[in-house]
Motif scaffolding. Sequence first.
Motif, mmCIF file in Angstrom:
data_model
loop_
_atom_site.group_PDB
_atom_site.id
_atom_site.type_symbol
_atom_site.label_atom_id
_atom_site.label_comp_id
_atom_site.label_asym_id
_atom_site.label_seq_id
_atom_site.Cartn_x
_atom_site.Cartn_y
_atom_site.Cartn_z
ATOM 1 N N ARG A 10 0.671 -1.293 0.054
ATOM 2 C CA ARG A 10 0.010 -0.029 0.078
ATOM 3 C C ARG A 10 0.803 1.307 0.113
ATOM 4 O O ARG A 10 0.433 2.304 -0.707
ATOM 5 C CB ARG A 10 -1.139 -0.062 1.117
ATOM 6 C CG ARG A 10 -2.032 -0.958 0.966
ATOM 7 C CD ARG A 10 -2.766 -0.993 2.441
ATOM 8 N NE ARG A 10 -3.818 -2.074 2.226
ATOM 9 C CZ ARG A 10 -5.158 -1.878 1.813
ATOM 10 N NH1 ARG A 10 -5.397 -1.020 1.208
ATOM 11 N NH2 ARG A 10 -5.884 -2.993 1.732
ATOM 12 N N ARG A 11 1.950 1.095 0.614
ATOM 13 C CA ARG A 11 2.863 2.396 0.887
ATOM 14 C C ARG A 11 3.341 2.800 -0.527
ATOM 15 O O ARG A 11 3.549 3.846 -0.988
ATOM 16 C CB ARG A 11 4.116 2.089 1.857
ATOM 17 C CG ARG A 11 3.663 2.650 3.128
ATOM 18 C CD ARG A 11 5.155 2.698 3.912
ATOM 19 N NE ARG A 11 6.005 1.710 3.522
ATOM 20 C CZ ARG A 11 6.108 0.505 4.239
ATOM 21 N NH1 ARG A 11 5.598 0.242 5.345
ATOM 22 N NH2 ARG A 11 7.164 -0.085 3.964
ATOM 23 N N ARG A 12 3.630 1.607 -1.432
ATOM 24 C CA ARG A 12 4.244 1.888 -2.725
ATOM 25 C C ARG A 12 3.144 2.001 -3.774
ATOM 26 O O ARG A 12 3.786 2.282 -4.922
ATOM 27 C CB ARG A 12 5.062 0.644 -2.874
ATOM 28 C CG ARG A 12 6.553 0.783 -2.208
ATOM 29 C CD ARG A 12 7.404 -0.379 -2.703
ATOM 30 N NE ARG A 12 6.846 -1.639 -2.782
ATOM 31 C CZ ARG A 12 7.221 -2.562 -1.716
ATOM 32 N NH1 ARG A 12 8.194 -2.558 -1.046
ATOM 33 N NH2 ARG A 12 6.542 -3.995 -1.886
ATOM 34 N N GLY A 13 1.986 1.869 -3.402
ATOM 35 C CA GLY A 13 0.952 1.995 -4.309
ATOM 36 C C GLY A 13 0.858 0.932 -5.334
ATOM 37 O O GLY A 13 0.420 0.967 -6.499
ATOM 38 N N ARG A 14 1.093 -0.308 -5.027
ATOM 39 C CA ARG A 14 1.056 -1.574 -5.866
ATOM 40 C C ARG A 14 -0.025 -2.253 -5.501
ATOM 41 O O ARG A 14 -0.194 -3.541 -5.891
ATOM 42 C CB ARG A 14 2.359 -2.387 -5.695
ATOM 43 C CG ARG A 14 3.463 -1.535 -6.081
ATOM 44 C CD ARG A 14 4.660 -2.433 -5.953
ATOM 45 N NE ARG A 14 5.963 -1.666 -6.277
ATOM 46 C CZ ARG A 14 6.968 -2.194 -6.348
ATOM 47 N NH1 ARG A 14 7.425 -3.460 -6.049
ATOM 48 N NH2 ARG A 14 8.130 -1.526 -6.720
ATOM 49 N N GLY A 15 -1.153 -1.948 -4.958
ATOM 50 C CA GLY A 15 -2.510 -2.474 -4.857
ATOM 51 C C GLY A 15 -3.256 -2.672 -5.923
ATOM 52 O O GLY A 15 -3.320 -2.282 -6.952
ATOM 53 N N PRO A 45 -5.332 -11.875 -9.793
ATOM 54 C CA PRO A 45 -5.281 -10.388 -9.903
ATOM 55 C C PRO A 45 -5.990 -10.026 -11.140
ATOM 56 O O PRO A 45 -6.324 -10.783 -11.910
ATOM 57 C CB PRO A 45 -3.822 -10.252 -10.205
ATOM 58 C CG PRO A 45 -3.348 -11.479 -10.754
ATOM 59 C CD PRO A 45 -4.192 -12.583 -10.223
ATOM 60 N N PRO A 46 -6.155 -8.594 -11.063
ATOM 61 C CA PRO A 46 -7.293 -8.167 -12.114
ATOM 62 C C PRO A 46 -6.235 -8.332 -13.499
ATOM 63 O O PRO A 46 -4.979 -8.284 -13.504
ATOM 64 C CB PRO A 46 -7.062 -6.560 -12.127
ATOM 65 C CG PRO A 46 -6.671 -6.446 -10.407
ATOM 66 C CD PRO A 46 -6.122 -7.693 -10.098
ATOM 67 N N LEU A 63 -1.389 -8.745 -16.985
ATOM 68 C CA LEU A 63 -1.822 -8.374 -15.581
ATOM 69 C C LEU A 63 -0.335 -7.573 -15.170
ATOM 70 O O LEU A 63 0.606 -7.566 -15.680
ATOM 71 C CB LEU A 63 -1.816 -9.608 -14.797
ATOM 72 C CG LEU A 63 -0.602 -10.783 -14.488
ATOM 73 C CD1 LEU A 63 0.224 -10.545 -13.493
ATOM 74 C CD2 LEU A 63 -1.149 -12.053 -14.569
ATOM 75 N N VAL A 64 -0.723 -7.084 -13.757
ATOM 76 C CA VAL A 64 0.638 -6.127 -13.585
ATOM 77 C C VAL A 64 1.335 -7.219 -12.399
ATOM 78 O O VAL A 64 0.555 -7.601 -11.478
ATOM 79 C CB VAL A 64 -0.082 -5.061 -12.995
ATOM 80 C CG1 VAL A 64 1.033 -4.296 -11.938
ATOM 81 C CG2 VAL A 64 -0.892 -4.075 -13.863
ATOM 82 N N ALA A 65 2.440 -7.074 -12.423
ATOM 83 C CA ALA A 65 3.296 -7.854 -11.240
ATOM 84 C C ALA A 65 4.402 -6.980 -10.868
ATOM 85 O O ALA A 65 4.623 -5.969 -11.481
ATOM 86 C CB ALA A 65 3.774 -8.955 -12.188
ATOM 87 N N GLY A 66 4.924 -7.245 -9.401
ATOM 88 C CA GLY A 66 6.207 -6.518 -8.880
ATOM 89 C C GLY A 66 7.174 -6.734 -9.924
ATOM 90 O O GLY A 66 7.279 -7.889 -10.196
ATOM 91 N N GLY A 67 7.967 -5.602 -10.073
ATOM 92 C CA GLY A 67 9.184 -5.903 -10.787
ATOM 93 C C GLY A 67 10.339 -5.295 -9.815
ATOM 94 O O GLY A 67 9.879 -5.156 -8.311
ATOM 95 N N ALA A 79 5.789 -14.023 -19.060
ATOM 96 C CA ALA A 79 7.040 -12.951 -19.551
ATOM 97 C C ALA A 79 6.688 -11.790 -19.343
ATOM 98 O O ALA A 79 5.596 -11.324 -19.187
ATOM 99 C CB ALA A 79 7.035 -13.162 -21.050
ATOM 100 N N TYR A 80 7.879 -10.844 -18.698
ATOM 101 C CA TYR A 80 7.696 -9.493 -18.313
ATOM 102 C C TYR A 80 7.617 -8.729 -19.627
ATOM 103 O O TYR A 80 8.602 -8.878 -20.180
ATOM 104 C CB TYR A 80 8.862 -9.344 -17.269
ATOM 105 C CG TYR A 80 8.488 -9.622 -15.853
ATOM 106 C CD1 TYR A 80 7.730 -8.726 -14.935
ATOM 107 C CD2 TYR A 80 8.724 -11.011 -15.511
ATOM 108 C CE1 TYR A 80 7.370 -9.309 -13.806
ATOM 109 C CE2 TYR A 80 8.607 -11.392 -14.163
ATOM 110 C CZ TYR A 80 7.737 -10.512 -13.394
ATOM 111 O OH TYR A 80 7.555 -10.838 -11.893
ATOM 112 N N LEU A 81 6.803 -7.889 -19.992
ATOM 113 C CA LEU A 81 6.426 -7.300 -21.089
ATOM 114 C C LEU A 81 7.185 -5.895 -20.978
ATOM 115 O O LEU A 81 8.069 -5.409 -21.851
ATOM 116 C CB LEU A 81 5.009 -7.055 -21.375
ATOM 117 C CG LEU A 81 4.345 -8.183 -21.514
ATOM 118 C CD1 LEU A 81 2.729 -7.958 -21.727
ATOM 119 C CD2 LEU A 81 4.711 -9.206 -22.657
ATOM 120 N N ALA A 82 6.943 -5.043 -19.889
ATOM 121 C CA ALA A 82 7.620 -3.674 -20.014
ATOM 122 C C ALA A 82 7.135 -3.164 -18.459
ATOM 123 O O ALA A 82 5.997 -3.483 -17.788
ATOM 124 C CB ALA A 82 6.844 -2.976 -21.156
#
Length: 110
Positions: A10-15, A45-46, A63-67, A79-82
Amino acid sequence: MDPDERPAARRRGRGPRRHRRHLNRLARALRRRGWRVERRFGAHPPLLHVYAPEAPNVGESVLVAGGPTAPWFRSSTGAYLAPCSDPSRAIEAVTDQLTPWVAAALTPAR
């Protein structure tokens, strides 16, 4: 609650809310490039399902994943796209992944 006591995500806005914002921005950009996009935000996840209008049976989920330092767009293959800050690069990666499959789906069988 003290900001230092909140969960790191939540602090980093990754929710999930932030993930949906990144995916909505990517969806708008993909539509401008001619791709069809279905938002599947009820899933966890969404994610977005991306496909070509002429081959709706061939697609990719994003989807969105933590990098390492920021959130990234990731395909269903893992695969990580960008980074989410670079949706144009993610579109190129999705296009590179899907174009051969769409072409094959549109090629008549002999």
